[in-house]
Design an enzyme around this catalytic site. Structure first.
Site, PDB file in Angstrom:
ATOM      1  N   GLY A 241      35.477  47.931  40.546  1.00  0.00           N
ATOM      2  CA  GLY A 241      35.347  48.312  39.005  1.00  0.00           C
ATOM      3  C   GLY A 241      35.358  47.719  38.321  1.00  0.00           C
ATOM      4  N   SER A 242      35.967  47.205  37.416  1.00  0.00           N
ATOM      5  CA  SER A 242      36.204  46.079  36.296  1.00  0.00           C
ATOM      6  C   SER A 242      37.737  45.452  37.043  1.00  0.00           C
ATOM      7  CB  SER A 242      36.284  46.755  34.744  1.00  0.00           C
ATOM      8  OG  SER A 242      37.718  47.460  35.037  1.00  0.00           O
ATOM      9  N   GLY A 246      41.000  47.029  38.048  1.00  0.00           N
ATOM     10  CA  GLY A 246      41.995  45.701  39.590  1.00  0.00           C
ATOM     11  C   GLY A 246      43.269  44.503  38.854  1.00  0.00           C
ATOM     12  N   GLU A 263      37.241  44.525  44.606  1.00  0.00           N
ATOM     13  CA  GLU A 263      35.773  44.149  44.526  1.00  0.00           C
ATOM     14  C   GLU A 263      35.210  44.377  42.875  1.00  0.00           C
ATOM     15  OE1 GLU A 263      31.964  43.880  43.589  1.00  0.00           O
ATOM     16  OE2 GLU A 263      31.354  46.010  44.992  1.00  0.00           O
ATOM     17  N   CYS A 297      27.071  45.040  39.999  1.00  0.00           N
ATOM     18  CA  CYS A 297      27.725  43.913  39.993  1.00  0.00           C
ATOM     19  C   CYS A 297      27.564  42.421  40.350  1.00  0.00           C
ATOM     20  CB  CYS A 297      29.905  44.279  40.559  1.00  0.00           C
ATOM     21  SG  CYS A 297      29.473  44.511  42.354  1.00  0.00           S
TER      22      CYS A 297
END
Ligand code: UN1
Length: 510
Positions: A241-242, A246, A263, A297
């Site tokens: 995700g963003s 994270g 990730e 991404c």
């Protein structure tokens, strides 16, 4: 531009879910409203999991792991082989559902399921290769070796843009490694998750004897993910995700010494050098920058072009940007589907506004209205010629915006390339061996993925996938990523009659 059909997508989705074997109660009558980005219409009402059901699922997954870890790894691989077969059989329906739920074009929806099938093949083979090293011992009549053991029930938190492939990269490896898997998908894409879970249960039934709850699905809001992150029964969380996500997840996991595979955001660039094959470059840039409507991404977000070819390349790109078909992702010929939602559209417009005030020249970026779907957000991808790498260029906006910058010396191009907080994917287009090798060297690209003469997106499952810096440092999928899903034991065995101590230490008690 294509026109949208007026057939209700809800009917189509319900038919697909029925074909995939998902029970009606799983997607009706609940309070999680699911919309398709193609029209913005509501396609399902999914019941959310309660906190106590989440706790039960985690506890059950832990129990399932205690059993599953004793099943021989090649036998565990057989389950994943069957899962691959089931996914192959479900490919047309699941691929289409991915398209309807995320808005990515059909070829990419099918491609996503293909990634799942591919990782199952990889993991099934891997089940006979979870090998540890044998190491020379410094002591006579001693042997030293490594053994890899399962670690427990692992958590997977996935994003809307790859709603099912990311689960499979983690789950296929983890299950072969002897772990259980608890999955919290994006709230925007619960339907493909439900379908995937159903397919898994079908594979488990064919395999027979799979412990109950080995793969659990948590459809809920952010609190379900938080529960997963907080649970002492979950030794590893793999979260996609963003970078903002994270930042909240990583410290919580660290506080209880759990493992994290992160990730997060990417801000991927390509350098286009004077010797580049421009025909190939234009095609690669088009797919990497506009594919999945800029919502990977790995999407190409920055193009660093040598002054000598700048005008030629930008002119060619402008043509492609103006002509690429934006519309219903189900229709052949469409290359760019809708953005996921209004929030994403607004973020794109804000980024373009900031670029404009920094002196950028913008081609595209405008909303394309479809009268029959006023709640959908289709945009023409934006090509943004910007004089310097300002803050907005350094920020990942999850939309089809490609910033174009110029360079004169390759060292400057590399410096620009690495001067962003993220470090996922990167490319260089060149026929010059020195430039290509320098880009791949220790002093070159600082990303987890560095390519030559191909774009930044569309990585194969056989390589380790992930990146550095604010991308989070995690690696999923191929190569030796499996090691993260296991714990390593170092074993020293004495087959002699003496007890020599390491480092020559003597400790004689006689
Ligand atoms: C993502 O966008 O989260 O390399 C993953 C790629 C795909 C995976 C993207 N294989 O573009």
């Amino acid at each position: 531009m294509t026109t949208l059909t007026t057939v209700t997508l809800q009917d189509e989705v319900h038919t697909l879910l029925a074909q995939l074997g998902v029970s009606r109660e799983a997607y009706t009558g609940g309070d999680l409203i699911v919309r398709t980005p193609i029209t913005g219409e509501v396609i399902a009402h999914v019941p959310r999991i309660t906190p106590s059901a989440t706790a039960d699922a985690v506890a059950k997954a832990h129990q399932a792991y205690l059993e599953w870890r004793n099943v021989p790894a090649p036998k565990r691989g057989e389950l994943i082989r069957i899962l691959g077969d089931e996914l192959r059989a479900a490919l047309p329906e699941l691929g289409r559902l991915v398209t309807i739920e995320t808005g990515k074009i059909l070829s990419e929806g099918l491609g996503e399921v293909q990634e799942m099938i591919d990782i199952c093949g990889f993991a099934a083979g891997l089940s006979r290769q979870l090998a540890g090293l044998t190491l020379p011992s410094e002591r006579p009549s001693h042997r030293m070796m490594e053994t890899w053991h399962p670690i427990g029930a692992i958590g997977v938190i996935s994003a809307f843009n790859f709603p099912v492939a990311v689960w499979s990269w983690n789950a296929a490896l983890a299950l072969v490694c002897g772990d259980a898997v608890v999955w919290k998908p994006s709230e925007k894409t619960p339907l493909t998750a439900l379908a995937t879970h159903t397919i898994f249960l079908r594979a488990a039934a064919k395999f027979g004897g799979v412990p109950d709850g080995l793969a659990a699905l948590l459809i809920g809001d952010v609190s379900a993910g938080e529960q997963l992150v907080a649970s002492p029964l979950i030794p590893l969380v793999s979260a996609t995700g963003s970078t903002a996500m994270g930042r909240t997840v990583a410290p919580r996991l660290a506080a209880r010494f759990a493992r994290a595979i992160l990730e997060l955001g990417g801000n991927n660039a390509a350098i286009v050098a004077p010797t580049a094959d421009l025909h190939l470059t234009v095609r690669a840039v088009a797919f990497s920058a506009m594919g999945t409507a800029g919502q990977r991404c790995t999407t190409l977000r920055r193009l660093i072009v040598h002054e000598s070819i700048y005008d030629t390349l930008v002119q060619q790109l402008k043509k492609v940007y103006a002509s690429v078909v934006v519309g219903d992702p189900r229709e052949p010929g469409t290359l760019v589907g809708p953005l996921i939602d209004e929030r994403s559209f607004k973020a794109m417009q804000q980024a373009l506004e900031q670029a404009r005030s920094a002196g950028a020249k913008i081609t595209g970026g405008d909303r394309i209205p479809f009268p029959e779907s006023p709640q959908a957000f289709f945009v023409r991808p934006a090509l943004v010629e910007i004089p310097t790498q300002t803050d907005i260029v350094k920020h990942e906006t999850f939309a089809p915006i490609l910033y174009v910058l110029r360079y004169l010396e390759i060292e400057d191009a590399l410096a620009l390339h690495n001067d962003v907080p993220q470090g996922l994917s990167s490319s260089i287009f060149t026929m010059n061996l020195r430039e290509a090798e320098s880009f791949l060297s220790a002093a070159g690209s600082d990303c987890g993925i560095a390519n030559v003469n191909i774009g930044t997106s569309g990585a194969e499952i056989g390589g380790a996938f992930g990146g550095e810096k604010e991308t989070g440092g995690g690696r999923e999928s191929g190569s030796d990523s499996w090691k993260q899903y296991m714990r390593r034991a170092t074993n020293t065995i004495n087959y002699g009659t003496e007890l020599p101590l390491a480092q020559g230490v003597s400790f004689d008690i006689d």
